[in-house]
Design a protein around this motif. Structure first.
Motif: not given
Length: 235
Positions: A55-59, A96-100, A115-121, A163-170
């Protein structure tokens, strides 16, 4: 008058002699191989998706897939329009998706839908060695390399890197070779088209994550891959 007749006789004589010495033109013989094989290099470009998502998974963005390799053609009928082929190739898949995927303070891998708005990618990528095995139909002849085709098969893959890469903007958080990922994956595929251009569809039957190793809010994650795009065959 005798001089005129003598000249005409000499001209006729030399003309006949020249014609006798002229060699006939020899045209090269072109041999056509009626026992041809459609041994081919292939290259595919796909858009990558997931099925059986939580649920709430988005690409987001464009998730690109690239693959290439070689297929050995083995005709099984006299007209060589039906064949079996097997080959070897390499694949790169990017999602590219929001499964961190991240780690907690104890170093344990945890999973969250963010939430896609909370991360850069946020993306997941994998590299694999592929073994495609397919049943082939085409209306080809030994005189033409342009024909309609329908190829259906099964692809077996071994993931040698992920590999999984999470970028939160910082900051960027990267996890390499997640042990919960299924290294052996498989699924059916279909390609159909004319000449070089062909549509391609692959559906993964094996879950991305090993059974029971990955949960989200207490529920098992059973995502599978789906790739759709174009595949090119080059003799």
């Amino acid at each position: 008058m005798r001089l005129i007749f003598s000249c005409l006789f000499l001209v006729s004589f030399f003309n006949v002699f020249a014609q006798q010495d002229a060699k006939p033109e020899i045209k090269p013989i072109v041999k056509i191989d009626s026992l041809y094989r459609e041994d081919q290099f292939y290259f595919s470009v796909t858009y990558n998706m997931f099925t059986d998502i939580p649920q709430k998974f988005k690409q987001n963005k464009f998730s690109l897939g690239l693959s290439g390799g070689f297929l050995r053609d083995m005709p099984i009928n006299k007209s060589r329009t039906v064949a079996i082929a097997a080959g070897l190739g390499l694949s790169y898949q990017n999602y590219y998706q929001n499964f961190a995927v991240s780690k907690d303070g104890n170093g344990t891998i945890v999973y969250n839908v963010v939430d896609a708005g909370e991360i850069a990618s946020n993306r997941y990528r994998q590299y694999s060695v592929d073994l495609p095995i397919e049943f082939r139909w085409r209306n080809s002849t030994y005189e033409s390399t342009k024909f309609w085709r329908i190829y259906a098969g099964v692809k077996l893959s071994y993931l040698f890197s992920n590999s999984s890469i999470l970028d939160d903007g910082e900051n960027k958080y990267k996890i390499n070779n997640n042990s919960n990922i299924n290294k052996f994956q498989y699924g059916p595929y279909l390609s159909a088209g004319y000449n070089t251009w062909n549509l391609y569809l692959y559906y993964g039957l094996s879950p991305l994550f090993k059974d029971g190793t990955t949960t989200l809010n207490g529920e098992k994650v059973s995502m599978k891959t789906l790739n759709a795009g174009l595949i090119f065959y080059i003799l």
